[in-house]
Design a protein around this motif. Sequence first.
Motif, PDB file in Angstrom:
ATOM      1  N   PHE A  66      51.549  33.354  53.753  1.00 25.04           N
ATOM      2  CA  PHE A  66      52.250  34.049  52.666  1.00 25.04           C
ATOM      3  C   PHE A  66      53.039  33.041  51.837  1.00 25.04           C
ATOM      4  O   PHE A  66      53.272  31.911  52.275  1.00 25.04           O
ATOM      5  N   ILE A  67      53.433  33.478  50.631  1.00 29.71           N
ATOM      6  CA  ILE A  67      54.441  32.737  49.866  1.00 29.71           C
ATOM      7  C   ILE A  67      55.577  33.713  49.571  1.00 29.71           C
ATOM      8  O   ILE A  67      55.379  34.932  49.622  1.00 29.71           O
ATOM      9  N   SER A  68      56.740  33.190  49.258  1.00 28.66           N
ATOM     10  CA  SER A  68      57.891  34.073  49.034  1.00 28.66           C
ATOM     11  C   SER A  68      57.719  34.883  47.751  1.00 28.66           C
ATOM     12  O   SER A  68      57.006  34.465  46.832  1.00 28.66           O
ATOM     13  N   GLU A  69      58.381  36.030  47.706  1.00 23.35           N
ATOM     14  CA  GLU A  69      58.375  36.877  46.495  1.00 23.35           C
ATOM     15  C   GLU A  69      58.910  36.073  45.304  1.00 23.35           C
ATOM     16  O   GLU A  69      58.424  36.208  44.184  1.00 23.35           O
ATOM     17  N   ILE A  70      59.903  35.232  45.568  1.00 22.17           N
ATOM     18  CA  ILE A  70      60.527  34.438  44.491  1.00 22.17           C
ATOM     19  C   ILE A  70      59.499  33.473  43.890  1.00 22.17           C
ATOM     20  O   ILE A  70      59.361  33.370  42.670  1.00 22.17           O
ATOM     21  N   LYS A  71      58.758  32.783  44.769  1.00 21.04           N
ATOM     22  CA  LYS A  71      57.730  31.831  44.306  1.00 21.04           C
ATOM     23  C   LYS A  71      56.651  32.563  43.509  1.00 21.04           C
ATOM     24  O   LYS A  71      56.213  32.100  42.448  1.00 21.04           O
TER      25      LYS A  71
END
Length: 209
Positions: A66-71
């Motif tokens: 996964f990647i962060s929501e922010i990224k």
Amino acid sequence: SRFIEMFGEPENNNKAWPVKSLDKLCTVGSSKRVYQSEQSSEGVPFWRISDLVSKIDTGTVDSALFISEIKYTELKRAGLVPVTGDILVTSRGTLGRCYIIQDEDCFYFQDGMISWLSNYSEEITPLYLQYLFTMSGFRKQIDNTQAGSTVAYFSIAMLKKLQVMVPDKALQEQFAAFVAQTDKSKLAIQKSLEKLEILKKSLMQKYFG
């Protein structure tokens, strides 16, 4: 197949449609590189090529990365996230398999292994391109790019040079309508089969349970 009936054979373009290189019909690129340090165990799914193949084959993905929501939001604001109708193309191992982005999709993907087609010209539809990539006559072009190569790899430069026959847009739209109708019929048949299976189980339970 209906594709060949409508558009002819891609290998020899027997209906004599205009031909253009893929990069004249859409933008050919990939994602922005996401480093290992930017990956996480939760957030927005980050697809590798195996995830994309799973989505094409089964309609589902069980993401491990996964990647962060922010990224993801940062990438989206910069116009670096695929939108509905864009096509992702497998570019390593299994080459040239296509997935059209759907409204509900929310994920990011690995650069280098997966290519991204977007910003189509007025002359082409994504569904036509997706089906063209499955045709043996067109796939010969992909195979020819691999001559002498030990590892199957489909670079953006190779993808850009693919020669695409460009049928009349109205005909492409007719084909899209045909595919939509066929998909609807398949879904109706699937639902009927599921109902029959439930009925069969309840009758078995009633008489033999």
